[in-house]
Write a protein that holds these residues in place. Structure first.
Motif, PDB file in Angstrom:
ATOM      1  N   LEU A 252      21.166  44.120  32.618  1.00  0.00           N
ATOM      2  CA  LEU A 252      21.555  45.123  31.626  1.00  0.00           C
ATOM      3  C   LEU A 252      22.080  46.384  32.309  1.00  0.00           C
ATOM      4  O   LEU A 252      23.100  46.958  31.900  1.00  0.00           O
ATOM      5  CB  LEU A 252      20.366  45.472  30.724  1.00  0.00           C
ATOM      6  N   GLY A 253      21.400  46.836  33.342  1.00  0.00           N
ATOM      7  CA  GLY A 253      21.827  48.014  34.084  1.00  0.00           C
ATOM      8  C   GLY A 253      23.160  47.803  34.775  1.00  0.00           C
ATOM      9  O   GLY A 253      23.996  48.708  34.833  1.00  0.00           O
ATOM     10  N   THR A 254      23.369  46.572  35.302  1.00  0.00           N
ATOM     11  CA  THR A 254      24.650  46.261  35.945  1.00  0.00           C
ATOM     12  C   THR A 254      25.787  46.330  34.942  1.00  0.00           C
ATOM     13  O   THR A 254      26.864  46.872  35.227  1.00  0.00           O
ATOM     14  CB  THR A 254      24.594  44.863  36.586  1.00  0.00           C
ATOM     15  N   GLY A 255      25.552  45.792  33.745  1.00  0.00           N
ATOM     16  CA  GLY A 255      26.575  45.842  32.701  1.00  0.00           C
ATOM     17  C   GLY A 255      26.892  47.269  32.295  1.00  0.00           C
ATOM     18  O   GLY A 255      28.067  47.641  32.130  1.00  0.00           O
ATOM     19  N   LEU A 256      25.861  48.085  32.155  1.00  0.00           N
ATOM     20  CA  LEU A 256      26.062  49.494  31.806  1.00  0.00           C
ATOM     21  C   LEU A 256      26.851  50.206  32.898  1.00  0.00           C
ATOM     22  O   LEU A 256      27.760  50.996  32.619  1.00  0.00           O
ATOM     23  CB  LEU A 256      24.709  50.156  31.588  1.00  0.00           C
ATOM     24  N   PHE A 257      26.497  49.919  34.154  1.00  0.00           N
ATOM     25  CA  PHE A 257      27.187  50.537  35.287  1.00  0.00           C
ATOM     26  C   PHE A 257      28.662  50.127  35.321  1.00  0.00           C
ATOM     27  O   PHE A 257      29.547  50.946  35.617  1.00  0.00           O
ATOM     28  CB  PHE A 257      26.493  50.141  36.585  1.00  0.00           C
TER      29      PHE A 257
ATOM     30  N   ALA B 250      31.445  35.015  23.189  1.00  0.00           N
ATOM     31  CA  ALA B 250      32.087  35.813  22.137  1.00  0.00           C
ATOM     32  C   ALA B 250      31.199  35.885  20.894  1.00  0.00           C
ATOM     33  O   ALA B 250      31.092  36.937  20.255  1.00  0.00           O
ATOM     34  CB  ALA B 250      33.453  35.224  21.786  1.00  0.00           C
ATOM     35  N   LEU B 251      30.553  34.771  20.542  1.00  0.00           N
ATOM     36  CA  LEU B 251      29.664  34.757  19.380  1.00  0.00           C
ATOM     37  C   LEU B 251      28.437  35.635  19.616  1.00  0.00           C
ATOM     38  O   LEU B 251      28.009  36.369  18.715  1.00  0.00           O
ATOM     39  CB  LEU B 251      29.228  33.313  19.079  1.00  0.00           C
ATOM     40  N   PHE B 252      27.886  35.607  20.811  1.00  0.00           N
ATOM     41  CA  PHE B 252      26.746  36.469  21.122  1.00  0.00           C
ATOM     42  C   PHE B 252      27.158  37.938  21.060  1.00  0.00           C
ATOM     43  O   PHE B 252      26.438  38.782  20.515  1.00  0.00           O
ATOM     44  CB  PHE B 252      26.203  36.139  22.518  1.00  0.00           C
ATOM     45  N   HIS B 253      28.336  38.226  21.608  1.00  0.00           N
ATOM     46  CA  HIS B 253      28.876  39.592  21.585  1.00  0.00           C
ATOM     47  C   HIS B 253      29.017  40.092  20.144  1.00  0.00           C
ATOM     48  O   HIS B 253      28.681  41.240  19.824  1.00  0.00           O
ATOM     49  CB  HIS B 253      30.235  39.586  22.298  1.00  0.00           C
ATOM     50  N   THR B 254      29.466  39.213  19.260  1.00  0.00           N
ATOM     51  CA  THR B 254      29.612  39.572  17.846  1.00  0.00           C
ATOM     52  C   THR B 254      28.258  39.778  17.188  1.00  0.00           C
ATOM     53  O   THR B 254      28.068  40.717  16.404  1.00  0.00           O
ATOM     54  CB  THR B 254      30.380  38.472  17.100  1.00  0.00           C
TER      55      THR B 254
ATOM     56  N   GLN C 136      23.204  35.093  31.982  1.00  0.00           N
ATOM     57  CA  GLN C 136      23.503  36.322  32.709  1.00  0.00           C
ATOM     58  C   GLN C 136      24.672  37.076  32.066  1.00  0.00           C
ATOM     59  O   GLN C 136      24.635  38.302  31.924  1.00  0.00           O
ATOM     60  CB  GLN C 136      23.830  36.000  34.169  1.00  0.00           C
ATOM     61  N   ALA C 137      25.703  36.349  31.642  1.00  0.00           N
ATOM     62  CA  ALA C 137      26.871  36.971  31.019  1.00  0.00           C
ATOM     63  C   ALA C 137      26.497  37.686  29.723  1.00  0.00           C
ATOM     64  O   ALA C 137      26.979  38.784  29.433  1.00  0.00           O
ATOM     65  CB  ALA C 137      27.956  35.926  30.759  1.00  0.00           C
ATOM     66  N   CYS C 138      25.616  37.080  28.931  1.00  0.00           N
ATOM     67  CA  CYS C 138      25.183  37.696  27.671  1.00  0.00           C
ATOM     68  C   CYS C 138      24.450  39.006  27.931  1.00  0.00           C
ATOM     69  O   CYS C 138      24.653  40.005  27.221  1.00  0.00           O
ATOM     70  CB  CYS C 138      24.287  36.729  26.899  1.00  0.00           C
ATOM     71  N   LEU C 139      23.607  39.027  28.930  1.00  0.00           N
ATOM     72  CA  LEU C 139      22.887  40.257  29.262  1.00  0.00           C
ATOM     73  C   LEU C 139      23.833  41.321  29.808  1.00  0.00           C
ATOM     74  O   LEU C 139      23.673  42.521  29.533  1.00  0.00           O
ATOM     75  CB  LEU C 139      21.784  39.951  30.275  1.00  0.00           C
ATOM     76  N   LEU C 140      24.834  40.900  30.565  1.00  0.00           N
ATOM     77  CA  LEU C 140      25.809  41.856  31.092  1.00  0.00           C
ATOM     78  C   LEU C 140      26.593  42.542  29.964  1.00  0.00           C
ATOM     79  O   LEU C 140      26.751  43.764  29.947  1.00  0.00           O
ATOM     80  CB  LEU C 140      26.776  41.153  32.048  1.00  0.00           C
ATOM     81  N   VAL C 141      27.093  41.742  29.002  1.00  0.00           N
ATOM     82  CA  VAL C 141      27.899  42.346  27.928  1.00  0.00           C
ATOM     83  C   VAL C 141      27.026  43.199  27.009  1.00  0.00           C
ATOM     84  O   VAL C 141      27.511  44.176  26.414  1.00  0.00           O
ATOM     85  CB  VAL C 141      28.650  41.267  27.111  1.00  0.00           C
ATOM     86  N   LEU C 142      25.747  42.872  26.903  1.00  0.00           N
ATOM     87  CA  LEU C 142      24.838  43.712  26.129  1.00  0.00           C
ATOM     88  C   LEU C 142      24.697  45.085  26.779  1.00  0.00           C
ATOM     89  O   LEU C 142      24.706  46.121  26.100  1.00  0.00           O
ATOM     90  CB  LEU C 142      23.472  43.024  26.011  1.00  0.00           C
ATOM     91  N   GLY C 143      24.585  45.102  28.096  1.00  0.00           N
ATOM     92  CA  GLY C 143      24.520  46.373  28.807  1.00  0.00           C
ATOM     93  C   GLY C 143      25.844  47.119  28.784  1.00  0.00           C
ATOM     94  O   GLY C 143      25.871  48.350  28.710  1.00  0.00           O
ATOM     95  N   GLN C 144      26.952  46.382  28.811  1.00  0.00           N
ATOM     96  CA  GLN C 144      28.265  47.022  28.808  1.00  0.00           C
ATOM     97  C   GLN C 144      28.517  47.799  27.524  1.00  0.00           C
ATOM     98  O   GLN C 144      29.173  48.853  27.537  1.00  0.00           O
ATOM     99  CB  GLN C 144      29.359  45.961  28.998  1.00  0.00           C
ATOM    100  N   SER C 145      28.007  47.314  26.407  1.00  0.00           N
ATOM    101  CA  SER C 145      28.233  48.004  25.131  1.00  0.00           C
ATOM    102  C   SER C 145      27.613  49.398  25.135  1.00  0.00           C
ATOM    103  O   SER C 145      28.133  50.325  24.509  1.00  0.00           O
ATOM    104  CB  SER C 145      27.663  47.186  23.972  1.00  0.00           C
TER     105      SER C 145
END
Length: 528
Positions: free
Chosen positions: A176-181, A281-285, A209-218
């Motif tokens: 999550l922190g990596t995605g935010l960064f 994409a579905l998880f992101h939505t 891992q990708a799902c957690l990254l995009v969650l942090g990116q938001s």
């Protein structure tokens, strides 16, 4: 060169944001105000408008920055803007589907760089559409700035997370922190999503891992919004805080419910036989929609809390204006009158500061200009009935006169340099007369009796007599070469400036505390 590109990208981005806000202010006419208020009439409509804007621009950050511009220009209220910010989350979900279905190579600058050329062409070709052209230029610069930042930081964001176990809480927090960064340094959650999808497609990261990254990116988009709001009104800072709280809450909720949310997404995707990109994409939505469903039903209570945390001077001046009052003309007119009293006292304080200390604060004058516009719009919503409210027409006309004189007072304030006000000591009497009027304004309230207007009238009349006598003396001295022509002109201008200030103080106050009666509606007022 990377640092230079990074600095240049930030500069281009901020230039685009400032240009966008300034253009929106110049376009802040009544038609645009009505259109935006019509589209954002309710919470659902506002959320849909925010989602639509994000879908068109493919960036929730740009939607939020444009919303800040709308609020700064007085086109939307903070409550309406909040629904747009909430809805922007849903609109940002379309990015994942476009990338998953059409590919994951995206160059923002290639898409929006031509917009700058089109905008400048419109500005140079036709004066009637030059503001639309500058709007295009502002939007284009924002995206070019983001694209430049992406170029500067793209090489920095290279990662291999094969050793991170997405099932353990510690590694989940790290992802999550990596995605935010990533979003913080790339200045765009869109490019972070693209990079993550690229990594997923090349098996650099797993789906979990990708799902957690995009969650942090938001959540990282809040930093981009904060940079874009630099130098903005308090309403802009409230939107930034709202954005931080919304995306921070989505991050926490998404992480706490991650096993359930991830399981539901995989269950749906298994039935549809989707690949991993479509699953991402579905998880992101799903978590963006979860944020909308969490905040939209409670947006009014949320906005009230934010208003309490970050109070606004503009809202303090217009706190009496309630749109629901427009159905009761007498109450609405009194609310507008009280707001104008507050605004006049505020402008009086700024005028005293200019006369006594030579300080002219443009931000405060912009605040007065904005709040006067708010009162004018509020007055336009009041429906008067001829048979039921003859005196209401007189009150309405008087308030419009007040706004006119306050705007002229504001104009006179802006046309003089602070040094010019204090440089000449020949007109201390005139300056003291203006300061005397301002002292009277300090004691102005909604209980001030109409006969008190004679006090301002007397001071203004003395100013006029003083101006007539000394203007003639100055011109005579210039004609007989006793005084240099340039010095004479400067002294006359200073004297006229003081007289105009005093006159508009008197007329604005007179209309506030001594409204026109119905029998005077079509008579010429010789005092004007």
């Amino acid at each position: 060169m990377g640092i230079a590109t990074l600095i240049g990208g930030i500069g281009i981005f901020l230039l685009g944001m400032m240009l966008l806000t300034d253009t929106l202010k110049s376009l802040a006419g009544e038609r645009l105000r009505r259109r935006l208020n019509q589209f954002a009439e309710g919470p659902v409509a506002g959320a849909m408008l925010g989602a639509t804007m994000t879908t068109l621009f493919q960036s929730s950050t740009v939607t939020t920055l444009m919303t800040i511009g709308f609020v700064s220009a007085g086109l939307l209220t903070f409550v309406q803007a909040l629904t747009l910010v909430i809805g922007a989350n849903a609109g940002s979900a379309t990015t994942g589907w476009i990338v998953a279905l059409l590919g994951y190579n995206l160059d923002i600058r290639q898409l929006f760089l031509p917009l700058i050329g089109v905008g400048m062409a419109l500005r140079l070709i036709d004066r009637r559409v030059k503001r639309i052209g500058m709007l295009f230029v502002g939007i284009g610069l924002i995206f070019v700035g983001i694209g430049t930042l992406q170029e500067a930081m793209r090489d920095v964001v290279t990662f291999s997370l094969n050793e991170w176990n997405a099932e353990t809480p510690l590694h989940q927090l790290a992802l999550l922190g990596t995605g935010l960064f990533m979003t913080a340094v790339l200045q765009s959650s869109t490019i972070g999503l693209v990079l993550t999808m690229t990594a997923l497609a090349t098996d650099t990261v797993s789906l979990t891992q990708a799902c957690l990254l995009v969650l942090g990116q938001s959540a990282g988009t809040s930093l981009v919004v904060a940079i874009g709001s630099i130098g903005g009104w308090k309403s802009a800072r409230r939107i930034v805080l709202a954005h931080v709280l919304i995306h921070g809450s989505i991050l926490v909720i998404g992480w706490l419910t991650f096993p359930l949310l991830f399981g539901v997404v995989n269950g749906i995707a298994d039935r549809l036989n989707w690949n991993e990109l479509l699953r991402l994409a579905l998880f992101h939505t799903s978590f963006h929609l979860l944020g909308v469903l969490t905040f939209l039903p409670f947006h009014e209570a949320f906005s009230r809390r934010l208003l309490t945390w970050i109070p606004s001077r503009a809202e303090k001046l217009t706190r009496f204006l309630d749109p629901n009052m427009s159905r009761i003309p007498a109450v609405a007119l009194e609310a507008a009158r009280r707001s104008l009293i507050e605004i006049e006292r505020y402008l009086g304080n700024e005028t005293r500061l200019l006369l006594e200390e030579g300080r002219k604060r443009e931000d405060e004058l912009q605040l007065v200009e904005k709040t006067l516009g708010d009162v004018r719009v509020f007055l336009s919503t009041i429906q008067l009935e001829e048979a039921k409210g003859r005196n209401d027409y007189g009150q309405h006309i008087s308030l419009l006169h007040t706004i006119d004189h306050l705007e002229r007072w504001l104009f006179v304030m802006r046309e003089v340099e602070p040094d010019d006000v204090l440089r000449d000591t020949d007109f201390l009497v005139a300056r003291q007369l203006v300061l005397h009027e301002l002292e009277l304004v300090d004691g102005l309230n909604h209980h001030t009796p109409p006969e008190e207007s004679s006090r301002w009238k007397s001071a203004s009349k003395q100013l006029a007599e003083y101006r007539k006598a000394h203007r003639a003396e100055l011109l005579e001295e210039a004609a007989t070469n006793q005084l240099e022509m340039e010095s004479s002109i400067r002294k006359v201008q200073a004297l006229l400036w003081l007289d105009r200030i005093g006159y508009h103080i008197w007329r604005a106050t007179r209309h506030l505390i001594k409204p026109t009666v119905s029998s005077e509606r079509f008579e010429v007022n010789l005092e004007d």
